[in-house]
Design a protein around this motif. Structure first.
Motif, PDB file in Angstrom:
ATOM      1  N   GLY A  37      38.709  48.681  34.418  1.00 32.27           N
ATOM      2  CA  GLY A  37      39.157  49.722  35.346  1.00 32.27           C
ATOM      3  C   GLY A  37      39.113  51.087  34.676  1.00 32.27           C
ATOM      4  O   GLY A  37      38.777  52.097  35.306  1.00 32.27           O
ATOM      5  N   ARG A  93      44.830  58.323  34.053  1.00 30.75           N
ATOM      6  CA  ARG A  93      45.927  57.499  34.602  1.00 30.75           C
ATOM      7  C   ARG A  93      46.705  58.147  35.735  1.00 30.75           C
ATOM      8  O   ARG A  93      47.724  57.608  36.158  1.00 30.75           O
ATOM      9  N   ALA A 101      38.759  56.658  41.087  1.00 30.42           N
ATOM     10  CA  ALA A 101      38.146  55.478  40.467  1.00 30.42           C
ATOM     11  C   ALA A 101      37.751  54.468  41.532  1.00 30.42           C
ATOM     12  O   ALA A 101      36.652  53.908  41.508  1.00 30.42           O
ATOM     13  N   SER A 102      38.668  54.250  42.489  1.00 28.98           N
ATOM     14  CA  SER A 102      38.370  53.293  43.554  1.00 28.98           C
ATOM     15  C   SER A 102      37.164  53.770  44.360  1.00 28.98           C
ATOM     16  O   SER A 102      36.262  52.989  44.684  1.00 28.98           O
ATOM     17  N   SER A 105      33.874  53.532  42.361  1.00 27.74           N
ATOM     18  CA  SER A 105      33.511  52.144  42.046  1.00 27.74           C
ATOM     19  C   SER A 105      32.849  51.442  43.229  1.00 27.74           C
ATOM     20  O   SER A 105      32.282  50.367  43.075  1.00 27.74           O
ATOM     21  N   ARG A 111      28.193  51.026  39.596  1.00 25.38           N
ATOM     22  CA  ARG A 111      28.451  49.676  39.064  1.00 25.38           C
ATOM     23  C   ARG A 111      27.302  49.243  38.150  1.00 25.38           C
ATOM     24  O   ARG A 111      27.521  48.687  37.087  1.00 25.38           O
ATOM     25  N   ASP A 133      35.624  42.265  39.468  1.00 29.69           N
ATOM     26  CA  ASP A 133      34.419  41.452  39.673  1.00 29.69           C
ATOM     27  C   ASP A 133      33.991  40.785  38.363  1.00 29.69           C
ATOM     28  O   ASP A 133      32.821  40.490  38.183  1.00 29.69           O
ATOM     29  N   ILE A 134      34.918  40.584  37.452  1.00 29.82           N
ATOM     30  CA  ILE A 134      34.520  40.055  36.142  1.00 29.82           C
ATOM     31  C   ILE A 134      34.063  38.597  36.276  1.00 29.82           C
ATOM     32  O   ILE A 134      32.979  38.228  35.806  1.00 29.82           O
ATOM     33  N   ARG A 182      43.690  51.255  48.129  1.00 35.92           N
ATOM     34  CA  ARG A 182      42.773  50.697  47.118  1.00 35.92           C
ATOM     35  C   ARG A 182      42.487  49.220  47.396  1.00 35.92           C
ATOM     36  O   ARG A 182      41.364  48.763  47.224  1.00 35.92           O
TER      37      ARG A 182
HETATM   38  O1   DC Z   1      42.188  48.321  37.270  1.00 43.55           O
HETATM   39  P1   DC Z   1      42.308  49.790  37.684  1.00 43.55           P
HETATM   40  O2   DC Z   1      43.347  50.022  38.716  1.00 43.55           O
HETATM   41  O3   DC Z   1      42.460  50.708  36.513  1.00 43.55           O
HETATM   42  O4   DC Z   1      40.878  50.127  38.345  1.00 43.55           O
HETATM   43  C1   DC Z   1      40.597  51.380  38.915  1.00 43.55           C
HETATM   44  C2   DC Z   1      39.605  51.195  40.064  1.00 43.55           C
HETATM   45  O5   DC Z   1      38.345  50.763  39.540  1.00 43.55           O
HETATM   46  C3   DC Z   1      40.010  50.162  41.102  1.00 43.55           C
HETATM   47  O6   DC Z   1      40.504  50.763  42.283  1.00 43.55           O
HETATM   48  C4   DC Z   1      38.760  49.392  41.414  1.00 43.55           C
HETATM   49  C5   DC Z   1      37.767  49.775  40.371  1.00 43.55           C
HETATM   50  N1   DC Z   1      37.328  48.645  39.536  1.00 43.55           N
HETATM   51  C6   DC Z   1      36.252  47.942  39.963  1.00 43.55           C
HETATM   52  O7   DC Z   1      35.718  48.213  41.029  1.00 43.55           O
HETATM   53  N2   DC Z   1      35.753  46.932  39.192  1.00 43.55           N
HETATM   54  C7   DC Z   1      36.337  46.610  38.037  1.00 43.55           C
HETATM   55  N3   DC Z   1      35.820  45.616  37.311  1.00 43.55           N
HETATM   56  C8   DC Z   1      37.484  47.309  37.602  1.00 43.55           C
HETATM   57  C9   DC Z   1      37.966  48.327  38.388  1.00 43.55           C
END
Ligand code: DC
Length: 227
Positions: A37, A93, A101-102, A105, A111, A133-134, A182
């Motif tokens: 994230g 943060r 970030a959302s 992403s 991505r 999405d890990i 989010r």
């Molecule tokens: O985990 P986090 O809240 O710090 O992540 C911030 C944003 O990043 C979250 O809204 C979705 C995106 N994100 C993502 O799409 N894929 C990831 N592997 C991690 C985070």
């Protein structure tokens, strides 16, 4: 490099406790913790600084070639994010950065831009990596996949307390609204939406303390390692 690398994927919505659990597992099982994230947050910050709307995909894609994003670890093993050499770990943060970030992403090119960096970490180290999405996309062959979740109200309550401790003036209603925004966006986007991998093990932390969540996850890791 023939030594077997272990990989643990932890996915789930914002505020479920992924980073707390992942950090504890990293310490206990000597894994490198990768907070993905934070990487998306760093791209979001770059867009914020460039005064680009987080919804302007074209402008954000145009920024990518000029971004140098690195993951570093300090002496305590804490992940730091570097944007063009500058440590931006604290700046990413803020509540505004969370929304940015959302938004960024959800852009497939963002991505794709960050994929090699994430996979490269798992190739070099034994990792516990958290994100959305890990288990489904980044490390589909992870040794263990955990889907850590909790109700939106409980996640907002935790985030609200955390923000208050940091001196934020955000109200509970605002924090809950951000979480719901989010959740909806992260799980309904076309590109790698938040969803559990078919072989993920669920942990619902709504009624668990952090210690209990960590114990539940640690038990799964021990079983996988055959300890
Ligand atoms: O985990 P986090 O809240 O710090 O992540 C911030 C944003 O990043 C979250 O809204 C979705 C995106 N994100 C993502 O799409 N894929 C990831 N592997 C991690 C985070």
């Amino acid at each position: 490099m023939s030594e077997k690398k272990i990989s643990v994927a932890i996915d789930g919505p914002s505020g479920a406790g992924k980073s707390t659990v992942a950090k504890a597992l990293a310490k206990r099982f000597h894994l490198v913790y990768v907070d993905t994230g934070a990487i998306y947050r760093t791209v979001g910050l770059a867009a914020q600084r460039a005064d680009v709307s987080s919804k302007d995909a074209e402008a954000i894609i145009a920024l990518l070639p000029g971004l140098l994003i690195d993951i570093a670890y300090d002496a305590e093993g804490t992940q730091r994010m570097l944007l063009n050499g500058e440590d931006v770990s604290d700046e990413i943060r803020t509540p505004k950065s969370s929304i940015y970030a959302s938004d960024v992403s959800a852009i497939p090119a963002v991505r794709a831009f960050l994929m090699d960096m994430q996979r490269g970490m798992a190739e070099r180290y034994s990792v516990v990596m958290d994100g959305r999405d890990i288990g489904t996309v980044v490390l589909p062959k992870a040794d263990l996949k955990i889907f850590l979740t909790a109700s939106a109200e409980e996640r907002a309550r935790r985030r609200y307390i955390e923000l208050q401790q940091r001196g934020s003036v955000a109200t509970f209603a605002e924090v809950l609204r951000d979480i719901e925004y989010r959740d909806l966006q992260d799980s309904t986007r076309a590109a790698a939406p938040l969803k559990p991998a078919e072989d993920a093990v669920f942990i619902d932390s709504s009624h668990l303390s952090f210690e209990e969540s960590v114990e539940a996850a640690a038990k799964l890791v021990r079983e996988k390692l055959g300890e």
